[in-house]
Design an enzyme around this catalytic site. Structure first.
Site, PDB file in Angstrom:
ATOM      1  N   TYR A 133       0.841  -1.197   0.000  1.00 26.39           N
ATOM      2  CA  TYR A 133       0.000   0.000   0.000  1.00 26.39           C
ATOM      3  C   TYR A 133       0.879   1.251   0.000  1.00 26.39           C
ATOM      4  O   TYR A 133       0.675   2.172  -0.793  1.00 26.39           O
ATOM      5  CB  TYR A 133      -0.911  -0.027   1.229  1.00 26.39           C
ATOM      6  CG  TYR A 133      -1.837   1.156   1.358  1.00 26.39           C
ATOM      7  CD1 TYR A 133      -3.066   1.169   0.696  1.00 26.39           C
ATOM      8  CD2 TYR A 133      -1.514   2.253   2.146  1.00 26.39           C
ATOM      9  CE1 TYR A 133      -3.937   2.242   0.815  1.00 26.39           C
ATOM     10  CE2 TYR A 133      -2.366   3.325   2.272  1.00 26.39           C
ATOM     11  CZ  TYR A 133      -3.575   3.320   1.609  1.00 26.39           C
ATOM     12  OH  TYR A 133      -4.434   4.383   1.723  1.00 26.39           O
ATOM     13  N   LYS A 164       1.162   4.108  -2.968  1.00 27.66           N
ATOM     14  CA  LYS A 164       0.820   5.504  -2.711  1.00 27.66           C
ATOM     15  C   LYS A 164       2.024   6.423  -2.932  1.00 27.66           C
ATOM     16  O   LYS A 164       1.870   7.554  -3.395  1.00 27.66           O
ATOM     17  CB  LYS A 164       0.238   5.669  -1.309  1.00 27.66           C
ATOM     18  CG  LYS A 164      -1.104   4.938  -1.128  1.00 27.66           C
ATOM     19  CD  LYS A 164      -2.161   5.381  -2.134  1.00 27.66           C
ATOM     20  CE  LYS A 164      -3.493   4.706  -1.858  1.00 27.66           C
ATOM     21  NZ  LYS A 164      -4.576   5.207  -2.702  1.00 27.66           N
TER      22      LYS A 164
END
Length: 131
Positions: free
Chosen positions: A35, A39
């Protein structure tokens, strides 16, 4: 987009790109490894678009980096890594915002009121990352 590709000067009207990043893309301990990596990449892509195409004055690209928001993301994490959870807990209490607060920020960034904002990553985290 009709009239050619970005940067060829043929597009008559401008455009706005608003990416949904995360404070996980700005800090290493605000999400799992995959994640956080995704990002971080989105933050870089946003800046690249703004720097490459924004200089032609036709496209603005910004990203919103929310912290905790009252969504169903917590219910999708079924087996969190214990070490990752320990690191996350060390960041302090997570303020929780509402989806409408993020939507209002997106509306602002898409508006002409934000026409001088380009290539920025706007945190919306209730002050969680102040320190």
């Amino acid at each position: 987009m009709s009239g050619g590709h970005l940067g060829d000067g043929k597009q008559e009207t401008g455009g706005v790109i608003i990416n949904n990043a995360s404070v996980g893309g700005l800090f290493g301990t605000r999400g799992g490894a995959a994640y956080t990596m995704a990002k971080h990449a989105l933050v870089g892509l946003t800046k690249n678009i703004a720097g490459t195409y924004g200089r032609f004055g036709k496209v603005r690209a910004n990203a919103i980096a929310p912290g905790g928001v009252a969504t169903n993301i917590q219910t999708t994490i079924t087996a969190p890594d214990p070490l990752g959870m320990q690191a996350l807990q060390a960041t302090g209490e997570i303020p929780i915002g509402q989806p409408g607060q993020i939507a209002n920020l997106a509306l602002f960034l898409a508006s002409d009121e934000a026409s001088f904002i380009n290539g920025d990553i706007v945190k919306a985290d209730g002050g969680w990352t102040v320190n």
